[in-house]
Write a protein that holds these residues in place. Structure first.
Motif, short mmCIF file in Angstrom:
data_model
loop_
_atom_site.label_atom_id
_atom_site.label_comp_id
_atom_site.label_asym_id
_atom_site.label_seq_id
_atom_site.Cartn_x
_atom_site.Cartn_y
_atom_site.Cartn_z
N TRP A 69 -36.52 41.54 68.47
CA TRP A 69 -35.71 42.35 67.57
C TRP A 69 -36.36 43.71 67.32
N SER A 70 -37.68 43.73 67.16
CA SER A 70 -38.41 44.94 66.76
C SER A 70 -38.54 45.98 67.86
N GLU A 73 -36.57 48.79 73.23
CA GLU A 73 -36.07 48.41 74.56
C GLU A 73 -34.92 47.40 74.45
N THR A 74 -35.00 46.52 73.46
CA THR A 74 -33.95 45.51 73.24
C THR A 74 -32.62 46.17 72.92
N TRP A 75 -32.68 47.31 72.28
CA TRP A 75 -31.47 47.99 71.79
C TRP A 75 -31.15 49.24 72.61
N GLY A 76 -31.49 49.22 73.90
CA GLY A 76 -31.15 50.33 74.79
C GLY A 76 -31.87 51.62 74.46
N GLY A 77 -33.09 51.52 73.92
CA GLY A 77 -33.87 52.70 73.59
C GLY A 77 -33.63 53.21 72.17
N GLU A 78 -32.72 52.58 71.45
CA GLU A 78 -32.43 52.97 70.07
C GLU A 78 -33.28 52.13 69.12
N ARG A 79 -33.36 52.54 67.86
CA ARG A 79 -34.08 51.75 66.85
C ARG A 79 -33.34 50.43 66.63
N PRO A 81 -31.36 47.44 64.73
CA PRO A 81 -30.37 47.52 63.66
C PRO A 81 -31.03 47.49 62.28
N ALA A 82 -30.50 48.28 61.36
CA ALA A 82 -31.06 48.39 60.01
C ALA A 82 -29.92 48.32 59.00
N ASP A 83 -30.22 48.64 57.78
CA ASP A 83 -29.29 48.53 56.66
C ASP A 83 -27.89 49.05 57.01
N GLY A 84 -26.90 48.17 56.86
CA GLY A 84 -25.50 48.54 57.10
C GLY A 84 -25.05 48.45 58.54
N ILE A 104 -30.04 45.27 54.83
CA ILE A 104 -29.08 44.19 55.04
C ILE A 104 -28.22 44.51 56.26
N ILE A 105 -28.23 43.60 57.23
CA ILE A 105 -27.41 43.75 58.43
C ILE A 105 -26.01 43.26 58.09
N LYS A 106 -25.02 44.07 58.39
CA LYS A 106 -23.64 43.76 58.04
C LYS A 106 -23.11 42.55 58.81
#
Length: 128
Positions: A69-70, A73-79, A81-84, A104-106
């Motif tokens: 999760w952290s 690379e898991t998220w295609g080079g993006e941070r 997921p975070a709040d909202g 909080i993840i929506k």
């Protein structure tokens, strides 16, 4: 991968699913190694050879290849997921929730596999 135990020697060799796990640090009580790419249809086995002895994990222990999760690379080079935000785990992917999300993840839509530590309190990980 960190393996703990006793009696390890400076010449330990580790394989996971028949793939070498390059030892980067070793003491008498732990081995740290980096695994290579997963073989497509391999049995999930961990083997440690040290001091002319051979040990493997019992069949009751499960090994999972997962994205963390952290890791960006898991998220295609993006941070991560975070709040909202929402998150999606596609079919065929295994995602390890190795840290609590920031805020909080929506929504987390899981078509693959989401692994959470067995002793984790879900109410402190996700807003359930």
């Amino acid at each position: 991968v960190t393996i703990t135990g006793t009696g390890f020697a400076a010449t330990s060799v580790v394989t996971i699913d028949g793939v070498d796990c390059a030892v980067t640090n070793e003491t008498a009580t732990s081995i740290v190694c980096t695994s290579g790419a997963k073989a497509a249809a391999a049995d999930r086995t961990l083997v440690v050879k040290t001091n002319n002895q051979h040990a493997s994990i019992p069949d009751t222990v499960k090994l999972w290849y997962c994205k963390l999760w952290s890791e960006t690379e898991t998220w295609g080079g993006e941070r991560p997921p975070a709040d909202g935000d929402s998150a999606f785990v596609p079919k065929g992917q295994t995602l390890c929730l190795n840290e609590s999300p920031k805020g909080i993840i929506k929504l987390i839509s899981v078509e693959g596999t989401l692994i959470v530590k067995p002793n984790a309190d879900p109410e402190h990980i996700l807003d359930l």
